[in-house]
Design an enzyme around this catalytic site. Sequence first.
Site, PDB file in Angstrom:
ATOM      1  N   LYS A 181       2.166  -9.390   5.373  1.00 38.37           N
ATOM      2  CA  LYS A 181       1.530  -8.244   4.712  1.00 38.37           C
ATOM      3  C   LYS A 181       2.568  -7.433   3.945  1.00 38.37           C
ATOM      4  O   LYS A 181       3.700  -7.259   4.407  1.00 38.37           O
ATOM      5  CB  LYS A 181       0.848  -7.388   5.780  1.00 38.37           C
ATOM      6  CG  LYS A 181      -0.002  -6.230   5.249  1.00 38.37           C
ATOM      7  CD  LYS A 181      -0.681  -5.518   6.425  1.00 38.37           C
ATOM      8  CE  LYS A 181      -1.581  -4.387   5.976  1.00 38.37           C
ATOM      9  NZ  LYS A 181      -2.294  -3.752   7.124  1.00 38.37           N
TER      10      LYS A 181
ATOM     11  N   SER B  25      -7.157  -3.099   6.837  1.00 36.62           N
ATOM     12  CA  SER B  25      -6.413  -3.108   5.599  1.00 36.62           C
ATOM     13  C   SER B  25      -5.698  -4.424   5.310  1.00 36.62           C
ATOM     14  O   SER B  25      -5.209  -4.656   4.204  1.00 36.62           O
ATOM     15  CB  SER B  25      -5.379  -1.975   5.609  1.00 36.62           C
ATOM     16  OG  SER B  25      -4.414  -2.170   6.639  1.00 36.62           O
TER      17      SER B  25
ATOM     18  N   SER C 209      -7.042  -2.878  11.560  1.00 38.47           N
ATOM     19  CA  SER C 209      -6.704  -3.560  10.307  1.00 38.47           C
ATOM     20  C   SER C 209      -6.449  -5.047  10.421  1.00 38.47           C
ATOM     21  O   SER C 209      -6.383  -5.736   9.404  1.00 38.47           O
ATOM     22  CB  SER C 209      -5.489  -2.888   9.650  1.00 38.47           C
ATOM     23  OG  SER C 209      -5.845  -1.631   9.127  1.00 38.47           O
TER      24      SER C 209
END
Length: 454
Positions: A81, A159, A183
């Site tokens: 990420k 997210s 997330s």
Amino acid sequence: MQPTPPTTLLEAAQALASGRVSSRTLVEDALARIADPQGEGARVFMTVHDHEARAQADSMDALRKAGHAPSAVAGIPVSVKDLFNEARNVTRAGSTVLANAPAASADAPAIARLKAAGMVSMGRTAMTEFAFSGVGINPHYGTPANPWQRADRRIPGGSSSGAAISVTDGMAFVGIGSDTGGSCRIPAALTGLVGYKPTAARISTQGTVPLSTTLDSIGSMGRSVACCWAADSLMATGNIAIADAPRGLDGGTPRLGVLNTLVLDGMDDTVARTWEAGLRRLSAKGVRLEDFTCPPVAGIGTANAKGGFTAAESLTWHLPLLQAHEQDYDPFVLRRILRGHEQAATDYITLLAARARLIRQAADIMDHYDAVILPTVPIVAPTIDSLADDAHYAATNLLLLRNTAVANFLDLCAISLPVHTQGDAPVGLMLMGRHGHDAALFRTAARIEKLLNG
């Protein structure tokens, strides 16, 4: 006949160990999917480490041939990420605000441990700006579409949006993400993956862009419980023994508490139907399911009435950036950050005390079970276009976060498993374990996974 390509991390490890596949082949297959102009690669990855990945794959193949592979998972593709530092890369956190920031001088410790084990970083995955949404939409860099009914362009969840789609689309075997309110587990539930959130203190958050220093945790997504177990083990300890992977074959019949305080409200018909069917399947296979209420869960919303830890702590971190770049933020994210102004010091101190109290009260009720189960999210993935209205976007975001955020606030470990029938709309079943009992939760989750798939 050609052998079936591996789809899980353990399958890939076994294929590498037997010589049926090379790391270079796994990496080239992943790069081909990333580069496919008909695929989601351009929206999944903000940066692709193509040259570095090929070189790392060749190095791991050479070490394995010489009998010196650093671990059983050496040479397996992983995605990172854009929240984590990787040496010589700019950590943008899905934002244009940090686009001109200096490149990182070193990997975040969690990522460094994966690389020390020989895992190959394929690149940096897209995310909600500054990780501040469970929806997964990014207005700056684009939003990868959910694999379910892809033509409809449904949200991936956030997210850690790109991390999820990197796994569903075969661009990585594990996606590394963060989980502050869900997330990793939200995108896992919406896309049909397994998503893990550890006890927060288990894995170092050093070298990551923070959302909430109180709630942030480092998680992962994969196609099986064992995929997440492997990533979690490496990031937490730097070590892994494949023989210790939870396979769902041991242990007695789990005793699961079915939480019914708030978390069953507002379920759409598909989730409700799939959830009930999943409970019936588990019950028929001998799992002890006991409905229970937990009043402390209802107290979380009251404690967070002024934006909670995320608003106060994110505002503190963003203040220097806001002075020069406020106009460059995603407006939805900006509004959530600015809620931090609503809290005085006394509000924050009161919030800390409320959290400690609710953690104690919830433990008194939940600790009677091997794990607590609940729907990961109460709705199936809506289309991206349907969230163009700000009010609908905000309401959907809160609904997506409601159930998963319980584990973050109560400082528990938690995992989302797919509970739907293959081909149907993805729906997640979440198990929450006790604080610090991550190994026990993995064993229980592997057992439930096997029962659901058996």
